[in-house]
Scaffold this active site. Structure first.
Site, short mmCIF file in Angstrom:
data_model
loop_
_atom_site.label_atom_id
_atom_site.label_comp_id
_atom_site.label_asym_id
_atom_site.label_seq_id
_atom_site.Cartn_x
_atom_site.Cartn_y
_atom_site.Cartn_z
N ASN A 4 0.81 -1.22 0.00
CA ASN A 4 0.00 0.00 0.00
C ASN A 4 0.84 1.27 0.00
O ASN A 4 0.34 2.35 -0.26
CB ASN A 4 -0.97 -0.01 1.19
CG ASN A 4 -2.02 -1.08 0.99
OD1 ASN A 4 -2.39 -1.40 -0.13
ND2 ASN A 4 -2.47 -1.69 2.09
N ARG B 34 -7.85 -0.97 -8.35
CA ARG B 34 -8.47 0.30 -8.05
C ARG B 34 -7.46 1.35 -7.60
O ARG B 34 -7.66 2.55 -7.80
CB ARG B 34 -9.50 0.04 -6.96
CG ARG B 34 -10.56 1.06 -6.88
CD ARG B 34 -11.48 0.71 -5.75
NE ARG B 34 -12.27 1.87 -5.44
CZ ARG B 34 -11.81 2.89 -4.79
NH1 ARG B 34 -10.56 2.90 -4.38
NH2 ARG B 34 -12.58 3.93 -4.56
N CYS C 56 -16.07 -3.56 -6.95
CA CYS C 56 -15.11 -4.64 -6.75
C CYS C 56 -15.60 -5.44 -5.57
O CYS C 56 -16.53 -5.02 -4.90
CB CYS C 56 -13.70 -4.11 -6.56
SG CYS C 56 -13.28 -3.71 -4.88
N ARG D 117 -16.53 1.04 -3.21
CA ARG D 117 -15.38 1.85 -2.80
C ARG D 117 -15.45 3.13 -3.60
O ARG D 117 -15.04 3.19 -4.75
CB ARG D 117 -14.09 1.08 -3.04
CG ARG D 117 -14.02 -0.17 -2.21
CD ARG D 117 -12.78 -0.97 -2.52
NE ARG D 117 -11.62 -0.46 -1.83
CZ ARG D 117 -10.50 -1.17 -1.65
NH1 ARG D 117 -10.42 -2.39 -2.11
NH2 ARG D 117 -9.47 -0.66 -1.04
N ASP E 21 -7.29 -4.62 6.87
CA ASP E 21 -6.46 -5.60 6.17
C ASP E 21 -5.97 -6.75 7.06
O ASP E 21 -5.35 -7.69 6.56
CB ASP E 21 -5.24 -4.91 5.53
CG ASP E 21 -5.60 -4.14 4.27
OD1 ASP E 21 -6.73 -4.33 3.76
OD2 ASP E 21 -4.76 -3.37 3.77
N ARG F 289 -1.54 -10.75 -5.51
CA ARG F 289 -1.64 -9.29 -5.67
C ARG F 289 -0.84 -8.59 -4.57
O ARG F 289 -0.35 -7.48 -4.78
CB ARG F 289 -3.10 -8.83 -5.52
CG ARG F 289 -3.96 -9.03 -6.74
CD ARG F 289 -5.29 -8.35 -6.52
NE ARG F 289 -5.08 -7.04 -5.91
CZ ARG F 289 -5.88 -6.49 -5.01
NH1 ARG F 289 -6.98 -7.09 -4.60
NH2 ARG F 289 -5.61 -5.30 -4.51
C1 UD1 Z 1 -8.30 1.14 2.48
C2 UD1 Z 1 -7.89 1.13 3.95
C3 UD1 Z 1 -6.39 1.01 4.00
C4 UD1 Z 1 -6.01 -0.25 3.25
C5 UD1 Z 1 -6.53 -0.23 1.81
C6 UD1 Z 1 -6.25 -1.52 1.07
C7 UD1 Z 1 -8.82 2.30 5.86
C8 UD1 Z 1 -9.32 3.58 6.40
N1 UD1 Z 1 -8.36 2.32 4.61
O1 UD1 Z 1 -7.72 2.26 1.87
O2 UD1 Z 1 -5.93 0.96 5.33
O3 UD1 Z 1 -4.63 -0.39 3.26
O4 UD1 Z 1 -7.91 -0.04 1.84
O5 UD1 Z 1 -7.08 -2.55 1.50
O6 UD1 Z 1 -8.83 1.29 6.52
N2 UD1 Z 1 -14.80 6.16 0.87
C9 UD1 Z 1 -15.83 6.91 0.37
N3 UD1 Z 1 -15.54 7.93 -0.48
C10 UD1 Z 1 -14.25 8.23 -0.85
C11 UD1 Z 1 -13.20 7.45 -0.34
C12 UD1 Z 1 -13.50 6.41 0.53
O7 UD1 Z 1 -16.98 6.69 0.68
O8 UD1 Z 1 -14.04 9.16 -1.62
C13 UD1 Z 1 -15.10 5.04 1.78
C14 UD1 Z 1 -14.80 3.71 1.13
O9 UD1 Z 1 -15.89 3.23 0.38
C15 UD1 Z 1 -14.51 2.85 2.34
C16 UD1 Z 1 -13.79 3.81 3.29
O10 UD1 Z 1 -14.23 5.11 2.89
O11 UD1 Z 1 -15.68 2.45 2.95
C17 UD1 Z 1 -12.28 3.67 3.29
O12 UD1 Z 1 -11.76 4.25 2.20
P1 UD1 Z 1 -10.23 4.56 1.94
O13 UD1 Z 1 -9.44 4.69 3.20
O14 UD1 Z 1 -10.19 5.67 0.98
O15 UD1 Z 1 -9.82 3.26 1.18
P2 UD1 Z 1 -8.46 2.91 0.60
O16 UD1 Z 1 -7.64 4.10 0.27
O17 UD1 Z 1 -8.74 1.89 -0.44
#
Ligand code: UD1
Length: 427
Positions: free
Chosen positions: A23, A93, A117, A122, A308, A400
């Protein structure tokens, strides 16, 4: 069909070294777009997500030299495109992490909209709201997002509704090139954010507060390429700590290559479960737990319990002496692996975003399907303790994010192999 076959019941011993954090590496690769020239990243994990991000950058005109297995020299001087195409964003993503750097460098970006996904919806609405505050306008057409900062990026104050990792990263990567000061409130605090800010500051950015809820960025006119080492993968480390807690022999299992401070809440919960760890140089030694105490866990942004690690720890609680509740607050659909674990004898009831787990004495080996990256790894962990043989299919999910997963487990004494078996659906 590729599977991982695990023979349960073998004791683990020795030491395993974790790779650089997936990450972190993916976002650092995206950030190289901000500094035209050759940036060298070391300790990059050799995993398929890194290969996808490499393709995204190459598609834009970057060249990537693989100096050795874990060292990438990324030359972004010739980048002349600002598009992340659908076939790559659909694969991963995290490709959307190029949006901030492209806006920072070119003032525009064209990114395929990430589809659904298996981790649920997300969304990227917070990325968009934050970037709009910096002067970016957005349009969507034919499945693409067009981002344009026609009048240049301008620093601003942004309060995130939720401490999103991806939104914080995209905002930081755009704001480093904005005019004036940007303040991000309720920013994500993950160690990967700190790693990103550290590299950007080496490149000439002026970021303070990374790792706290308020990140302040003073925009600069240019960034220059640097050399940077990717932080060790706390989640891979946590995965091997669970393996050790389940199956270590007398001497325990050593896990190195990471900073135990990055696993604070995981270690606290493992301690509540009765698992003993001790500090060693560059990592931790974990001992096998005789009786697992039940525990309640909820996933939260850092420094809370990481989503995670939810699946791997569910394997432990499914063997606990009593009932546990695990609440998933970050993603929908992240309990899919629980029904696979139930096929191995676990007692887990899912109610909305809660998993209600009644510990059982042991698992029995079965054929199971890896539903996603961490769920797949967790099923392999379950197989290590199970009676008989477990076959985990759809292991591309595991690759992955885990480098040489089978080889690392084998080096600890596990009897695990990756094999190709005929796919019954081919008949
Ligand atoms: C997330 C995890 C991160 C992990 C990564 C890979 C958290 C806070 N984040 O990061 O630790 O390493 O997945 O698995 O645990 N969301 C919205 N709108 C947005 C952005 C996010 O609604 O614009 C929501 C997402 O749908 C989700 C949550 O916020 O429910 C967490 O999002 P985010 O931290 O942005 O996800 P990743 O960056 O993918």
């Amino acid at each position: 069909m590729d599977i991982i076959r695990v023979e349960g019941g073998h004791t683990l011993e020795g030491s395993v070294h974790v790779s650089g954090a997936k990450n972190s590496a993916l976002k650092l690769m995206a950030a190289t777009l901000l500094a035209p020239g050759k940036t060298t990243l070391t300790n990059v994990p050799n995993i398929s997500d890194v290969h996808v991000m490499g393709k995204v950058l190459k598609r834009m005109g970057a060249t990537i030299e693989v100096a050795d297995e874990h060292t990438l020299v990324i030359d972004t001087s010739q980048v002349d495109s600002w598009e992340a195409p659908y076939e790559l964003v659909a694969k991963m993503r995290a490709s959307t992490a190029v949006m901030g750097p492209l806006l920072g460098r070119f003032g525009k970006a064209k990114i395929a909209m990430p589809g659904g996904c298996n981790l649920g919806a997300r969304k990227i609405d917070m990325h968009i709201l934050g970037l709009e505050a910096l002067g970016v306008s957005f349009d969507t057409d034919h499945g693409y997002i067009y981002a344009d900062a026609a009048d240049g990026l301008v620093g601003s104050s942004v309060t995130l509704e939720f401490a999103s990792v991806g939104a914080t990263e995209n905002l930081i990567m755009a704001a480093v090139r904005a005019k004036g000061e940007t303040v991000i409130d309720n920013a994500a605090r993950e160690p990967e954010i700190v790693d990103l800010a550290t590299m950007l500051n080496k490149m000439g950015a002026r970021i303070t507060g990374a790792g706290t809820p308020v990140v302040t960025i003073q925009g600069v006119d240019e960034l220059h390429p640097v050399e940077h080492r990717v932080v060790g993968d706390r989640i891979e480390a946590g995965t091997f700590l669970v393996a050790g807690a389940l199956m270590a022999g007398e001497a325990g299992v050593e896990v190195t290559g990471f900073n135990p401070m990055h696993l604070g809440m995981v270690l606290r919960k493992m301690e509540q479960m009765g698992i003993k760890t001790e500090r060693i140089e560059d990592g931790l030694r974990v001992h096998r737990v005789e009786r697992i105490e039940p525990v309640d866990i909820q996933t939260l942004p850092f420094p809370g319990f990481p989503t995670d690690m939810q699946a791997q720890v569910m394997v432990l609680s499914a063997l606990a002496d009593g009932g546990s509740i695990i609440t998933e607050n970050i993603f929908e659909n992240r309990f899919m692996f629980a029904s696979e674990l139930s096929r191995m004898g676990a007692h887990i009831r899912i109610e909305d975003h809660h998993a209600i787990i009644r510990g059982v004495e042991g698992f029995s080996g079965a054929q199971v399907v890896s539903p996603d990256l961490r769920g797949g790894a967790a099923l392999v962990l379950a197989g290590l303790t199970a009676e008989g043989v477990t076959e985990v299919s759809a292991i591309h999910h595991i690759y992955r994010g885990y480098e040489r997963f089978v080889e690392k487990l084998t080096s600890l004494g596990a009897v695990v192999e990756a094999a190709s078996v005929p796919d019954p659906s081919d008949d």
